[in-house]
Enzyme design. Structure first.
Site, PDB file in Angstrom:
ATOM      1  N   CYS A 266       0.801  -1.223   0.000  1.00 50.34           N
ATOM      2  CA  CYS A 266       0.000   0.000   0.000  1.00 50.34           C
ATOM      3  C   CYS A 266       0.829   1.266   0.000  1.00 50.34           C
ATOM      4  CB  CYS A 266      -0.816   0.049   1.262  1.00 50.34           C
ATOM      5  SG  CYS A 266      -1.818  -1.333   1.424  1.00 50.34           S
TER       6      CYS A 266
ATOM      7  N   ARG B 145       2.238   3.028  -8.979  1.00 46.13           N
ATOM      8  CA  ARG B 145       2.282   1.584  -8.779  1.00 46.13           C
ATOM      9  C   ARG B 145       0.929   0.925  -9.027  1.00 46.13           C
ATOM     10  NH1 ARG B 145       5.301   1.494  -3.026  1.00 46.13           N
ATOM     11  NH2 ARG B 145       3.304   2.251  -2.339  1.00 46.13           N
TER      12      ARG B 145
ATOM     13  N   TRP C 260      -3.263  -2.320  -2.327  1.00 47.06           N
ATOM     14  CA  TRP C 260      -3.083  -3.406  -3.302  1.00 47.06           C
ATOM     15  C   TRP C 260      -3.208  -4.673  -2.487  1.00 47.06           C
ATOM     16  CZ3 TRP C 260       0.148   0.636  -2.512  1.00 47.06           C
ATOM     17  CH2 TRP C 260       0.361   1.525  -3.583  1.00 47.06           C
TER      18      TRP C 260
ATOM     19  N   ASN D  71       0.116  -0.546   5.998  1.00 45.06           N
ATOM     20  CA  ASN D  71       0.853  -1.098   4.871  1.00 45.06           C
ATOM     21  C   ASN D  71       1.569  -2.332   5.387  1.00 45.06           C
ATOM     22  OD1 ASN D  71       2.335  -1.618   2.607  1.00 45.06           O
ATOM     23  ND2 ASN D  71       3.818   0.022   2.944  1.00 45.06           N
ATOM     24  N   GLY D  72       1.424  -3.464   4.697  1.00 44.83           N
ATOM     25  CA  GLY D  72       2.162  -4.656   5.123  1.00 44.83           C
ATOM     26  C   GLY D  72       1.219  -5.815   5.381  1.00 44.83           C
TER      27      GLY D  72
ATOM     28  N   GLU E 248      16.358 -15.234 -21.370  1.00 43.75           N
ATOM     29  CA  GLU E 248      16.029 -13.867 -20.929  1.00 43.75           C
ATOM     30  C   GLU E 248      17.256 -13.211 -20.301  1.00 43.75           C
ATOM     31  OE1 GLU E 248      13.975 -11.743 -21.520  1.00 43.75           O
ATOM     32  OE2 GLU E 248      14.151 -10.297 -19.912  1.00 43.75           O
TER      33      GLU E 248
ATOM     34  N   LYS F  92      18.848  -9.680 -21.611  1.00 43.04           N
ATOM     35  CA  LYS F  92      19.132  -8.535 -20.723  1.00 43.04           C
ATOM     36  C   LYS F  92      20.595  -8.130 -20.865  1.00 43.04           C
ATOM     37  CE  LYS F  92      15.809  -7.153 -19.829  1.00 43.04           C
ATOM     38  NZ  LYS F  92      15.037  -7.877 -20.723  1.00 43.04           N
TER      39      LYS F  92
ATOM     40  N   GLU G 274      21.416  -6.621 -24.478  1.00 45.39           N
ATOM     41  CA  GLU G 274      20.784  -5.333 -24.851  1.00 45.39           C
ATOM     42  C   GLU G 274      21.253  -4.196 -23.954  1.00 45.39           C
ATOM     43  OE1 GLU G 274      16.501  -5.080 -24.572  1.00 45.39           O
ATOM     44  OE2 GLU G 274      16.415  -6.418 -22.876  1.00 45.39           O
TER      45      GLU G 274
ATOM     46  N   HIS H 245      26.508 -30.446 -27.256  1.00 44.38           N
ATOM     47  CA  HIS H 245      26.262 -30.604 -28.704  1.00 44.38           C
ATOM     48  C   HIS H 245      26.808 -29.436 -29.514  1.00 44.38           C
ATOM     49  CE1 HIS H 245      23.766 -34.066 -27.878  1.00 44.38           C
ATOM     50  NE2 HIS H 245      23.160 -33.373 -26.941  1.00 44.38           N
TER      51      HIS H 245
ATOM     52  N   LYS I 244      11.515   1.219 -27.089  1.00 46.80           N
ATOM     53  CA  LYS I 244      10.687   0.569 -26.061  1.00 46.80           C
ATOM     54  C   LYS I 244       9.546  -0.213 -26.707  1.00 46.80           C
ATOM     55  CE  LYS I 244       9.407  -0.704 -22.060  1.00 46.80           C
ATOM     56  NZ  LYS I 244      10.220  -1.807 -21.479  1.00 46.80           N
TER      57      LYS I 244
HETATM   58  C1  AGP Z   1      12.969  -6.570 -23.781  1.00 46.18           C
HETATM   59  O1  AGP Z   1      13.931  -6.174 -22.805  1.00 46.18           O
HETATM   60  C2  AGP Z   1      13.153  -5.789 -25.074  1.00 46.18           C
HETATM   61  N1  AGP Z   1      12.973  -4.416 -24.828  1.00 46.18           N
HETATM   62  C3  AGP Z   1      12.313  -6.345 -26.224  1.00 46.18           C
HETATM   63  O2  AGP Z   1      12.792  -7.640 -26.493  1.00 46.18           O
HETATM   64  C4  AGP Z   1      10.788  -6.455 -25.985  1.00 46.18           C
HETATM   65  O3  AGP Z   1      10.535  -7.471 -25.054  1.00 46.18           O
HETATM   66  C5  AGP Z   1      10.104  -6.823 -27.326  1.00 46.18           C
HETATM   67  O4  AGP Z   1      10.333  -5.770 -28.235  1.00 46.18           O
HETATM   68  C6  AGP Z   1       8.606  -7.067 -27.185  1.00 46.18           C
HETATM   69  O5  AGP Z   1       7.964  -5.898 -26.760  1.00 46.18           O
HETATM   70  P1  AGP Z   1       6.459  -6.008 -26.201  1.00 46.18           P
HETATM   71  O6  AGP Z   1       6.494  -6.873 -25.010  1.00 46.18           O
HETATM   72  O7  AGP Z   1       6.073  -4.603 -25.883  1.00 46.18           O
HETATM   73  O8  AGP Z   1       5.626  -6.614 -27.292  1.00 46.18           O
END
Ligand code: AGP
Length: 630
Positions: A11, A36, A87, A111-112, A503, A507, A510, A526, A625
């Site tokens: 909260c 949030r 929340w 909160n908590g 993933e 990270k 990128e 392999h 983004k």
């Molecule tokens: C994730 O860190 C990247 N920014 C990128 O791979 C992203 O996940 C991908 O472009 C998909 O975007 P979306 O989830 O908005 O569809």
């Protein structure tokens, strides 16, 4: 099957008392906590004056704006108040469960979590106390009020404030939990009382009153000198007093003031150096918010979805599931494949959205296509959704932007409640996606007669477990920084840890631009094992799960060739520690929730490495983004 639910309230708290009208300050404070998301909000106002003492309370389900609209005609003169955004992952979010909660003369926000609220509630009900909500917060308020009345009965010479303080101490000695509370006593107008037992409370002495909040960004616009209330002290404030009193010794002190060097930009980042770091630390709340109002609250174990009936029909008839997405969202889809096939026993195929149409997927009766997207505007994912819609099959989306094209053009929408994700590298949206996919697959499994109580209970504990992992964040960042000169960084995992390894590699690449590759641990021999030499770091995901023994032998293979091993396993695992150069221990969790916990250190490893390289963490080169072009 008794699901029982972990009662968790994440909260925002705001309080003010002084010379000014309290309402606008409280509402502004709540808006500063709204980054949030929330499921309900409320405020209580009172105004001491020689002739009248008015008290008013207003609570609303839904966002802060709903509270603002509903309280236009109240609080025009009151100068003392408390306010709250809630929340809860327990029960339906509604006005009855919204804070503040009143019990006689005590009006309280919290909160908590009160772990033993059910036992206390039963004891109070047994002696005739009536409850109006399902919350642990009301139990705390009723307990303080109960003791206040008993104490005054046994000593009529006591003044109100002493009775309230003794009642508070008595109540605190009986509750177990991690909490912060702020309350007013209607018999003591103009005063606010605050205590914390693990959750933060911050206060500031303004020139004409005092402001208290659970998060500093609700205070900084008014003053940058603040007091972080320590455990074991009661904050007691009114128009002219700003003091703390020790719970044990009753010693009164002037609170220790700290000057914050926050700028407006920092307020927007809540004091974090980047949006990405802020978003990593929001994950406990984001997971709680995504689960908010979804977890079963009765014996049936049925999760609570919007369009509940249609949801049941869809999943009872589903025969094949395609999950389609890009990037990080694709890794969420890959992880969810394990969930749906193990719990729901549905054939689940996962596709990169930009490839989906080129394989001419088979659409038959009972086919369901699910698309996953943080932005809800990714062109490749939109194209995949359009293909499914044209084929006339059922579609759903897991998306973080309810008003987005993908949310609107999919048959069903299961929202992630991560709030705006500014950092280009997705973090909190990913854990929110995994959370909702885990809940969805668990529920579909339940519909089909496969219950996994351990994973359900671990799901409800997730916010606390993530919180615990984040307490080691500095260590992970430092381990990441040591990788800055690596020519290549590998990530391996088995089972549900395989998509998490992918993933982790995404990270890292990128954010740092260092070549990073993720692959299934079983694939090492392999081909990729050719990479291994003393200059190569391999990050291995090795929780104590069904793949543990085989992952250990992968580690031995890597060790034997001199590779540098960073292992992420279950805390206390001495065997893994012995064969790795760096070991990161995570709380033991269930099969379904381990992927969500395991990605947190990977986010911080990449963060630490990128920071050591001086990269633009929130806006890595060449990336956007939301990729709205195919
Ligand atoms: C994730 O860190 C990247 N920014 C990128 O791979 C992203 O996940 C991908 O472009 C998909 O975007 P979306 O989830 O908005 O569809």
């Amino acid at each position: 099957m008794h699901y029982g639910t972990l009662f968790l309230t994440m909260c925002g708290i705001v309080g003010y008392t002084g010379k000014q009208q309290a309402k606008p300050i409280l509402l502004e404070g709540l808006k500063r906590l709204e980054y949030r998301g929330y499921d309900s909000a409320g405020l209580a106002l009172s105004s001491p004056s020689p002739t009248i003492q008015n008290f008013v309370i207003q609570r609303n389900a839904g966002p802060v704006q709903g509270l603002i609209d509903a309280s236009t005609k109240i609080g025009l003169s009151e100068t003392t108040g408390i306010a709250h955004t809630r929340w809860a992952t327990h029960g339906v979010p509604n006005e009855t469960n919204a804070h503040p909660h009143r019990a006689g003369n005590i009006v309280l926000v919290h909160n908590g979590i009160i772990e033993n609220y059910a036992q206390i509630k039963e004891k109070l009900q047994h002696i005739g106390v009536q409850f109006s909500s399902q919350t642990d917060t009301e139990v705390f308020a009723q307990l303080i009020e109960f003791h206040r009345v008993q104490i005054l009965k046994s000593d009529t010479t006591l003044n109100e404030e002493d009775a309230v303080l003794r009642a508070l101490k008595k109540a605190m000695s009986e509750v177990d939990g991690h909490y912060a509370i702020l309350f007013m006593a209607l018999t003591i107008p103009g005063k606010l009382f605050g205590v914390q037992n693990g959750a933060p409370l911050v206060a500031s002495k303004l020139k004409d009153g005092c402001l208290i909040a659970s998060d500093i960004q609700a205070i900084i616009p008014y003053h940058n000198e603040v007091c972080f209330l320590p455990k074991g002290e009661i904050l007691i404030v009114d128009e002219n007093h700003f003091e703390t009193r020790n719970l044990k010794t009753d010693k009164v002190s002037v609170p220790k003031i700290e000057r914050m060097d926050w700028t407006a930009d920092k307020v927007e980042k809540n004091g974090f150096e980047t949006f990405m770091l802020k978003e990593i630390f929001q994950q406990p709340l984001v997971v709680a918010d995504t689960l908010s109002g979804r977890l079963p609250s009765d014996e049936s174990g049925a999760f609570i979805w919007d369009h509940f009936k249609a949801h049941e029909v869809l999943w009872k008839n589903a025969k094949r599931l395609y999950l389609v997405a890009c990037g990080t969202s694709y890794h969420a889809a890959m992880t969810a494949k394990y969930f749906f096939e193990k719990w729901a026993r549905i054939d689940c195929q996962v596709d990169i959205a930009s490839e989906f149409r080129y394989r001419h997927p088979v659409f038959e009766t009972g086919t369901v296509v699910g698309v996953i997207s943080q932005s809800g505007e990714t062109a490749d994912t939109l194209a995949a959704l359009a293909l499914a819609n044209q084929a006339g099959v059922s579609t759903f989306s897991i998306c973080n932007v309810p008003s987005s094209t993908i949310s609107r053009e999919s048959g069903f929408h299961y929202p992630t409640m991560a709030g705006p994700e500014i950092g280009v590298a997705s973090t909190k949206a990913f854990t929110a996606q995994l959370t909702i996919l885990c809940a969805l697959a668990l529920d579909v499994g339940r519909l089909r007669g496969n219950d996994d109580l351990a994973s359900f209970q671990a799901l409800a504990r997730l916010p606390h477990d993530i919180d615990r992992i984040l307490k080691q964040s500095e260590t992970f960042i430092q381990i990441g920084a040591k990788l800055k000169d690596q020519k290549i960084i590998l990530f391996v995992g088995r089972g549900t840890m395989y998509p998490i390894a992918l993933e982790g590699a995404l990270k890292m690449k990128e954010l740092t631009y260092i070549p990073s590759e993720g692959f299934a641990a079983g694939e090492l021999k392999h081909g990729p094992i050719a990479y291994i030499d003393p200059n190569v770091t391999i990050v291995t995901l090795a929780p104590r799960d069904e793949c543990y023994a085989k992952t250990i032998s992968n580690l031995e293979e890597i060790r034997a060739r001199g590779g540098h091993i960073v292992a992420i396993g279950t805390e206390g695992d001495e065997e893994i520690k012995k064969i790795s150069h760096e070991f990161i221990g995570l709380p033991a969790s269930a099969w379904g929730t381990m992927p969500i916990l395991s990605v947190i250190p990977l986010q911080l490893l990449a963060y630490g490495c990128a920071k050591a390289l001086g990269r633009n963490i929130d806006k890595p080169r060449n990336l956007a983004k939301s990729v709205t072009v195919e």
